[in-house]
Design an enzyme around this catalytic site. Sequence first.
Site, PDB file in Angstrom:
ATOM      1  N   THR A 179       5.948 -25.398 -28.283  1.00  0.00           N
ATOM      2  CA  THR A 179       4.842 -24.562 -28.664  1.00  0.00           C
ATOM      3  C   THR A 179       5.302 -23.121 -29.081  1.00  0.00           C
ATOM      4  O   THR A 179       6.489 -22.776 -28.734  1.00  0.00           O
ATOM      5  CB  THR A 179       3.931 -24.357 -27.450  1.00  0.00           C
ATOM      6  OG1 THR A 179       4.940 -23.503 -26.306  1.00  0.00           O
ATOM      7  CG2 THR A 179       3.462 -25.756 -26.751  1.00  0.00           C
ATOM      8  N   PRO A 196     -13.868 -25.757 -34.356  1.00  0.00           N
ATOM      9  CA  PRO A 196     -14.144 -25.651 -33.114  1.00  0.00           C
ATOM     10  C   PRO A 196     -13.224 -24.530 -32.351  1.00  0.00           C
ATOM     11  O   PRO A 196     -13.530 -23.928 -31.351  1.00  0.00           O
ATOM     12  CB  PRO A 196     -13.950 -26.976 -32.432  1.00  0.00           C
ATOM     13  CG  PRO A 196     -14.434 -27.915 -33.509  1.00  0.00           C
ATOM     14  CD  PRO A 196     -13.818 -27.188 -34.849  1.00  0.00           C
ATOM     15  N   ASP A 197     -12.039 -24.543 -32.808  1.00  0.00           N
ATOM     16  CA  ASP A 197     -10.971 -23.462 -32.124  1.00  0.00           C
ATOM     17  C   ASP A 197     -11.298 -22.046 -32.546  1.00  0.00           C
ATOM     18  O   ASP A 197     -11.567 -21.250 -31.528  1.00  0.00           O
ATOM     19  CB  ASP A 197      -9.835 -23.741 -32.522  1.00  0.00           C
ATOM     20  CG  ASP A 197      -8.359 -22.644 -31.795  1.00  0.00           C
ATOM     21  OD1 ASP A 197      -8.597 -23.221 -30.582  1.00  0.00           O
ATOM     22  OD2 ASP A 197      -8.061 -22.177 -32.466  1.00  0.00           O
ATOM     23  N   LYS A 212     -17.674 -30.359 -29.851  1.00  0.00           N
ATOM     24  CA  LYS A 212     -16.987 -30.161 -31.149  1.00  0.00           C
ATOM     25  C   LYS A 212     -17.891 -30.573 -32.365  1.00  0.00           C
ATOM     26  O   LYS A 212     -17.903 -30.206 -33.544  1.00  0.00           O
ATOM     27  CB  LYS A 212     -15.707 -30.566 -31.218  1.00  0.00           C
ATOM     28  CG  LYS A 212     -15.359 -31.938 -30.999  1.00  0.00           C
ATOM     29  CD  LYS A 212     -13.780 -32.299 -31.168  1.00  0.00           C
ATOM     30  CE  LYS A 212     -13.698 -33.826 -31.198  1.00  0.00           C
ATOM     31  NZ  LYS A 212     -12.248 -33.908 -30.999  1.00  0.00           N
ATOM     32  N   LEU A 254     -18.102 -25.103 -38.699  1.00  0.00           N
ATOM     33  CA  LEU A 254     -17.386 -23.994 -37.978  1.00  0.00           C
ATOM     34  C   LEU A 254     -16.007 -24.989 -37.820  1.00  0.00           C
ATOM     35  O   LEU A 254     -16.367 -26.098 -37.307  1.00  0.00           O
ATOM     36  CB  LEU A 254     -18.056 -23.537 -37.170  1.00  0.00           C
ATOM     37  CG  LEU A 254     -19.302 -22.821 -37.249  1.00  0.00           C
ATOM     38  CD1 LEU A 254     -19.999 -22.120 -36.205  1.00  0.00           C
ATOM     39  CD2 LEU A 254     -19.011 -21.632 -38.373  1.00  0.00           C
ATOM     40  N   TYR A 309      -3.876 -15.279 -24.963  1.00  0.00           N
ATOM     41  CA  TYR A 309      -2.825 -16.296 -25.540  1.00  0.00           C
ATOM     42  C   TYR A 309      -3.206 -17.600 -26.135  1.00  0.00           C
ATOM     43  O   TYR A 309      -4.182 -18.027 -25.102  1.00  0.00           O
ATOM     44  CB  TYR A 309      -1.677 -16.137 -24.491  1.00  0.00           C
ATOM     45  CG  TYR A 309      -0.568 -17.353 -24.653  1.00  0.00           C
ATOM     46  CD1 TYR A 309       0.607 -17.182 -25.320  1.00  0.00           C
ATOM     47  CD2 TYR A 309      -1.139 -18.949 -24.363  1.00  0.00           C
ATOM     48  CE1 TYR A 309       1.627 -18.334 -25.436  1.00  0.00           C
ATOM     49  CE2 TYR A 309      -0.274 -19.863 -24.353  1.00  0.00           C
ATOM     50  CZ  TYR A 309       1.047 -19.675 -24.930  1.00  0.00           C
ATOM     51  OH  TYR A 309       1.946 -20.771 -24.888  1.00  0.00           O
ATOM     52  N   HIS A 348       5.969 -28.181 -15.460  1.00  0.00           N
ATOM     53  CA  HIS A 348       5.478 -28.154 -16.828  1.00  0.00           C
ATOM     54  C   HIS A 348       7.058 -28.071 -17.706  1.00  0.00           C
ATOM     55  O   HIS A 348       6.807 -28.174 -19.043  1.00  0.00           O
ATOM     56  CB  HIS A 348       5.113 -26.652 -16.943  1.00  0.00           C
ATOM     57  CG  HIS A 348       4.295 -26.357 -18.214  1.00  0.00           C
ATOM     58  ND1 HIS A 348       4.587 -26.973 -19.359  1.00  0.00           N
ATOM     59  CD2 HIS A 348       3.276 -25.398 -18.430  1.00  0.00           C
ATOM     60  CE1 HIS A 348       3.730 -26.359 -20.132  1.00  0.00           C
ATOM     61  NE2 HIS A 348       2.925 -25.559 -19.765  1.00  0.00           N
TER      62      HIS A 348
END
Length: 497
Positions: A452, A416-417, A406, A414, A439, A327
């Site tokens: 991020t 989706p998130d 979605k 709406l 989170y 990562h």
Amino acid sequence: MASRLANTLPERTFQYQNSLPPLPVPSLEGSLSKYLDAVHPFASETEFKATVDIVRKFREGVGKELHQKLLQRAQDKRNWLEEWWLDTAYLEVRIPSQLNVNFGGPGPYLEHFWPPSEGNSLQRTSVVTWHTLQYWDLLRTERLAPQKAGKTPLDMDQFRMLYSTCKVPGVKKDTIRNYFKTVSEGPCPSHLVVMCRGRIFTFDALFDGQILSPPELLRQLSIVKQRCEAEPEGDGVAALTSDERTRWAKAREHLISIDPHNKMILETIQSSMFVISLDESKPYSSPENYTNLTAAALTGNPSIRWGDKSYNSIAFSDGTFGSTCDHAPYDAMVLVSMCWYLDQQIRATKGQWKGSDKVRQIPLPEELLFTLDEKAYDDIHHAKQQYLESTQDLQIVCYAFTAFGKSAIKQRKLHPDTFIQLAMQLAYYKLHNKPGSCYETATTRRFYHGRTETMRPCTQEAVNWCKAMMDPACDIWGGASKFWPAGRDLVRHTTQF
């Protein structure tokens, strides 16, 4: 004329890198306000008042001084957070990377033309590998279109880290080695590493400047597989990458001290484009239930995965696929972008190679053999033991939700998130009768070397909504229809799920 010509030329992958704005420093007031908003749902009235007082003292005291230091740092760095984020989140972390830091998961190809099936794993692997090499070529020649948010370019630097990248352990802090270059920057590594039954092989993915075709890749992979099936298992040196970081760093130093050739092997693995793991397990998953495949990708045989590589492509013997990736050099959306490309190509070709079956006189794969002593064998044994013990503590469930997606959510106006985040909040609230601290990742890629940031979706408004959903006396369905036109059926369906 020159201007019109420039407008018709395709955009290059990294062409906007130097023009991206620097990462701004958020205002002190704004950061503290967001902090209080995030704390509010979880604090009692007394606790929240005390927190407000602490925040006020911080704002009027040391907070001002710290904020000025941040502003000063931002004057000298285009991304004032980059180094801190990388060190604190990844490079200084001492726990084992695999299972704790690395990400990965299942390949979706079984949904289309490659359901689980024995006997054709290598053939499928050659096709997947060929498409993966085509994506490498898109990056190397900068023909992959830069990603954008609307018309705003996003930072593409992480895509440089997908190939020929490896984390190297240090006693106190790891480092990232990146060997990738675009064509305009010069030559870069073009060899692959294949791991099978604890053994390690390498061969070049190019011959006479051309990417090996699937039949040629199949020939190379078949030679590796045949040798591993006919000869004893290897020493499993790759398992060392699954150990605690300082232990692995010291074990690596010992490997190099035994024989200088060991360092050359490590360099070959580190600089390779990516690792192909030929895994003998058969997870047998389905489009509805990916649990076994996901577990096999994340917790599989440590002796055939190089945990520090930016990309390990895992080929299971039942013809299914997964991956595991370090990562540190990049975030999951880079892998998602490549996997989406692979899936689209496999669907377009129905999983078949329709080109020439000719196999050129390419060099045979070369086995990479470490020189080991008793301590090295002990280190490998210890790494395997701690890894296998840690996998016993990991529970994985991975189902596909197929009732709607979605598109259905967007049709009801709406986001989706928002929909999914509220569904998760409500699920937690129904289970524990209290708000859940969640989170969610937010991108900062509009800025130079942005990666991020953290969002806290458990807002006071979300908690109030969950309470209303749980209150039989509340006319939530009327409210849902008022604020989310025609969204009532989706809300009910998801909350029942």
